[in-house]
Design a protein around this motif. Sequence first.
Motif, PDB file in Angstrom:
ATOM      1  N   ASN A  74      22.440  16.707-162.246  1.00 21.90           N
ATOM      2  CA  ASN A  74      21.550  16.829-161.097  1.00 21.90           C
ATOM      3  C   ASN A  74      20.106  16.513-161.497  1.00 21.90           C
ATOM      4  N   ASP A  75      19.663  17.056-162.623  1.00 23.02           N
ATOM      5  CA  ASP A  75      18.307  16.775-163.122  1.00 23.02           C
ATOM      6  C   ASP A  75      18.170  15.302-163.500  1.00 23.02           C
ATOM      7  N   GLN A  80      17.783  13.336-160.229  1.00 22.26           N
ATOM      8  CA  GLN A  80      16.561  13.655-159.501  1.00 22.26           C
ATOM      9  C   GLN A  80      15.318  13.138-160.216  1.00 22.26           C
ATOM     10  N   ASN A  81      15.315  13.203-161.542  1.00 28.39           N
ATOM     11  CA  ASN A  81      14.172  12.728-162.328  1.00 28.39           C
ATOM     12  C   ASN A  81      14.265  11.244-162.666  1.00 28.39           C
ATOM     13  N   SER A  95      19.210  10.396-171.814  1.00 22.74           N
ATOM     14  CA  SER A  95      18.304  11.556-171.849  1.00 22.74           C
ATOM     15  C   SER A  95      17.844  11.873-173.269  1.00 22.74           C
TER      16      SER A  95
END
Length: 337
Positions: free
Chosen positions: A96-97, A100-101, A257
Amino acid sequence: MKLSANLKGALFSAFYFSLFISIAFISKDVFTIIIFTIGFVLAINLMAKALHRIKVPMKLANIISLIASLFFLYLLLVLLIPTVTREISNFIVFLNDFFQNAQWKILLQNQPESIVNNVEEFMNSLQPKAIEMLSRFIEVIPTYGQKAFTFLFFLTIGTIYFTFYFESFKAKLQYLYPKSLRDTASKFYNETFNQIEHYVVATLLASAFVGISAFFAMSILGIKYQLLLSFWAAVTNFIPVIGVILEFIPMIIVGVSSGLTTMLIFLLTMSIIHGIAFIIFISIMKDYGRVNPVITIFSLLILGSIISLTGALIAVPTAMIIRVFWDVYIKPELERS
């Protein structure tokens, strides 16, 4: 028109194989238990044969192989499943992060705006599907507890009994055929089991190597969710053709990431690992199971659409059966003068 012995045998074998596959339409759960039991027994049988070659009595070799296999299976489940389940919850939050980012934009620096927009549109459409799929998986875990217990119970019981009666079972398959067809039927089944035995063991070892190597590679590089992703890597290696693609998608997302350089090193490492796993697979298979890739792909498409995941798992063995079927029954007829 009078059929030859080969064509009669082909009709009998095709009928029995169709009868076996029809179990999946009655109950996919029962069919899955049968498939995993057969695969487990084939691997145990090949291990027992290896022990027998070093002068271990066959009955003792079966017992040693059976106990070792079941012990390893349950140890793996006890150690991995709780931790992997917890990591899935954390992985959903991470995904989710990630979306969204828009962390994937790191890979698109200095790229034309049109490409960035297209990728962004794709990622935006992918986000709800990925989160929904993982969320559903978390939700159904408790409801599948009973099914998992039933699966393991019947897998264990079936494996124990089938291991000791496997050779007897193979020998009696010929009695499903008229007497005049039994020699060819025995040849067909012996060759089929021999090829699938080697395939099961080769796939198990290659998948275990990929999973363990991926875990150590991610630990060294500092990539998160090592246990979850390495478990996923091992599982997807059982699926032909598309398994590697399914394996790399979450690895790339997590790798991004960790930084572009880390991700590229990790992907290169995984490519080397898969190359070594392929060598392991080929060295075990040797002259066994050389199947036309087209047949494998069609088996994957047809069985995957009919029997879902279990169908994908048996795509290559089915292609092997088709090849043996061709060599034993059809090819001799075509070569007759």
